[in-house]
Scaffold this active site. Structure first.
Site, PDB file in Angstrom:
ATOM      1  N   ASN A   5       0.855  -1.191   0.000  1.00 25.45           N
ATOM      2  CA  ASN A   5       0.000   0.000   0.000  1.00 25.45           C
ATOM      3  C   ASN A   5       0.892   1.242   0.000  1.00 25.45           C
ATOM      4  OD1 ASN A   5      -1.806   2.044   0.546  1.00 25.45           O
ATOM      5  ND2 ASN A   5      -2.329   1.334   2.611  1.00 25.45           N
ATOM      6  N   TRP A   6       0.967   1.880  -1.149  1.00 26.80           N
ATOM      7  CA  TRP A   6       1.848   3.058  -1.258  1.00 26.80           C
ATOM      8  C   TRP A   6       1.263   4.281  -0.556  1.00 26.80           C
ATOM      9  CZ3 TRP A   6       4.107   3.521  -6.938  1.00 26.80           C
ATOM     10  CH2 TRP A   6       4.917   2.416  -7.187  1.00 26.80           C
ATOM     11  N   LYS A   7      -0.004   4.240  -0.193  1.00 22.84           N
ATOM     12  CA  LYS A   7      -0.683   5.423   0.370  1.00 22.84           C
ATOM     13  C   LYS A   7      -0.448   6.612  -0.580  1.00 22.84           C
ATOM     14  CE  LYS A   7      -0.202   3.339   4.834  1.00 22.84           C
ATOM     15  NZ  LYS A   7      -0.134   3.461   6.264  1.00 22.84           N
ATOM     16  N   HIS A  89      -9.494   0.965   5.118  1.00 23.60           N
ATOM     17  CA  HIS A  89      -8.203   1.198   5.782  1.00 23.60           C
ATOM     18  C   HIS A  89      -8.422   2.137   6.975  1.00 23.60           C
ATOM     19  CE1 HIS A  89      -4.147   2.576   6.546  1.00 23.60           C
ATOM     20  NE2 HIS A  89      -3.745   1.460   5.952  1.00 23.60           N
ATOM     21  N   GLU A  91      -6.874   4.589   8.008  1.00 27.88           N
ATOM     22  CA  GLU A  91      -6.734   6.033   7.704  1.00 27.88           C
ATOM     23  C   GLU A  91      -8.013   6.578   7.088  1.00 27.88           C
ATOM     24  OE1 GLU A  91      -3.053   5.615   5.547  1.00 27.88           O
ATOM     25  OE2 GLU A  91      -2.092   5.076   7.440  1.00 27.88           O
ATOM     26  N   GLU A 162      -5.073  -5.144  10.770  1.00 29.83           N
ATOM     27  CA  GLU A 162      -4.058  -4.107  10.953  1.00 29.83           C
ATOM     28  C   GLU A 162      -4.308  -3.374  12.270  1.00 29.83           C
ATOM     29  OE1 GLU A 162      -2.175  -2.849   7.030  1.00 29.83           O
ATOM     30  OE2 GLU A 162      -3.987  -1.668   7.206  1.00 29.83           O
ATOM     31  N   GLY A 168       2.525   2.289  10.806  1.00 36.66           N
ATOM     32  CA  GLY A 168       3.441   3.417  10.635  1.00 36.66           C
ATOM     33  C   GLY A 168       4.187   3.797  11.902  1.00 36.66           C
ATOM     34  N   SER A 207       3.579  -2.108  10.316  1.00 41.43           N
ATOM     35  CA  SER A 207       5.038  -2.112  10.470  1.00 41.43           C
ATOM     36  C   SER A 207       5.691  -3.442  10.090  1.00 41.43           C
ATOM     37  CB  SER A 207       5.427  -1.693  11.890  1.00 41.43           C
ATOM     38  OG  SER A 207       4.988  -0.367  12.134  1.00 41.43           O
TER      39      SER A 207
HETATM   40  P1  PGA Z   1       2.891   0.324   7.678  1.00 47.69           P
HETATM   41  O1  PGA Z   1       1.417   0.522   7.068  1.00 47.69           O
HETATM   42  O2  PGA Z   1       3.443  -0.956   7.090  1.00 47.69           O
HETATM   43  O3  PGA Z   1       3.657   1.541   7.223  1.00 47.69           O
HETATM   44  O4  PGA Z   1       2.756   0.250   9.158  1.00 47.69           O
HETATM   45  C1  PGA Z   1       0.544  -0.556   6.899  1.00 47.69           C
HETATM   46  C2  PGA Z   1      -0.768  -0.079   6.320  1.00 47.69           C
HETATM   47  O5  PGA Z   1      -1.219   1.018   6.671  1.00 47.69           O
HETATM   48  O6  PGA Z   1      -1.372  -0.783   5.506  1.00 47.69           O
END
Ligand code: PGA
Length: 248
Positions: A5-7, A89, A91, A162, A168, A207
């Site tokens: 996931n590049w966001k 997600h 976010e 997650e 993150g 992470s």
């Molecule tokens: P991260 O993000 O690997 O940077 O913790 C995972 C995600 O949000 O899918």
């Protein structure tokens, strides 16, 4: 499966770098899916043809088409060759206030356009400390279970667990904690699925890095990863894919 996931990161250049770096894997051994911002999907469509790599979107609309400024429909994503779409997600839930019901509508829409949704679920640190993890995850799944033809929906779904406190933050869930939670999710879903469909794919995210992937994938209920930050670094991402193959 390893999903990246590049966001809101990436570039045309990174599409090419990933194509080169991931070319060594075949889809008999692993499903690798990259999720760039919408803008780079046509470039992936071009560069990933004749490769084993697949790509998907980080979100889609809950409508098929219409006057929804700024939205992108699942039908358009399917047309550009996406196989998957990330939905729910944390976010999107936290920053854009997406609710379980709204996410369930998108899941339904994605499936009707032949996309495979990767549904993200997870608890906050406070919820885990207050022993609320099971309740929170079950509530997030309940919206999907309540959909009409939910068996069919569940049979098409990939689920990414997650924990929000691990996203993150560099604070990965221990393999033991991730395994326990995955096992609980699997048991919960088993009540709603016929026996032959109980092999639903469960990814871990939060992470994931080259140095913790092997221990996590060794857990029986972890079927792959949803990787954020480390999916922008081709060396890290290749190592995670290798760990996933070796740990199958
Ligand atoms: P991260 O993000 O690997 O940077 O913790 C995972 C995600 O949000 O899918």
């Amino acid at each position: 499966m390893v999903a990246g996931n590049w966001k809101m990161h990436g570039s045309y250049e990174l599409v090419g770098v990933m194509r080169e770096s991931l070319n060594c894997f075949s889809n008999d051994e692993i499903d690798i899916v990259l999720f760039p911002p919408f803008l780079y999907l046509p470039e992936m469509a071009k560069q990933f043809q004749n490769s084993s790599l697949t790509y998907g979107a980080q979100n889609c609309a809950n409508h098929l088409q219409g006057a929804y400024t700024g939205e992108v429909s699942a039908l358009m994503l399917a047309e550009i060759g996406c196989r998957y779409v990330i939905l729910g997600h944390s976010e999107r839930r936290a920053i854009y206030h997406e609710t379980d019901t709204f996410i369930a509508e998108k899941v339904k829409m994605a499936i009707s356009c032949d996309l495979i949704p990767i549904l993200c679920i997870g608890e906050t640190g406070e919820e885990r400390e207050a022993n609320q993890t099971d309740r929170v995850l079950q509530e997030q799944l309940q919206a999907i279970i309540s959909l009409p033809e939910s068996e069919k929906v569940l049979s098409k779904l990939v689920i990414a667990y997650e924990p929000i406190w691990a996203i993150g933050t560099g604070k990965t869930a221990t393999p033991k904690l991730a395994q326990e939670t995955h096992s609980q999710i699997r048991q919960f879903l088993a009540q709603y699925l016929p026996k032959e469909q109980q092999s639903i794919r469960l990814l871990y995210g939060g992470s994931v890095k080259a140095d913790n992937a092997a221990k996590l994938i060794a857990m029986p209920d972890i079927d792959g990863f949803l990787v954020g930050g480390a999916s922008l670094d081709s060396t890290q991402f290749v190592s995670i894919c290798q760990a996933a193959i070796e740990g199958r």
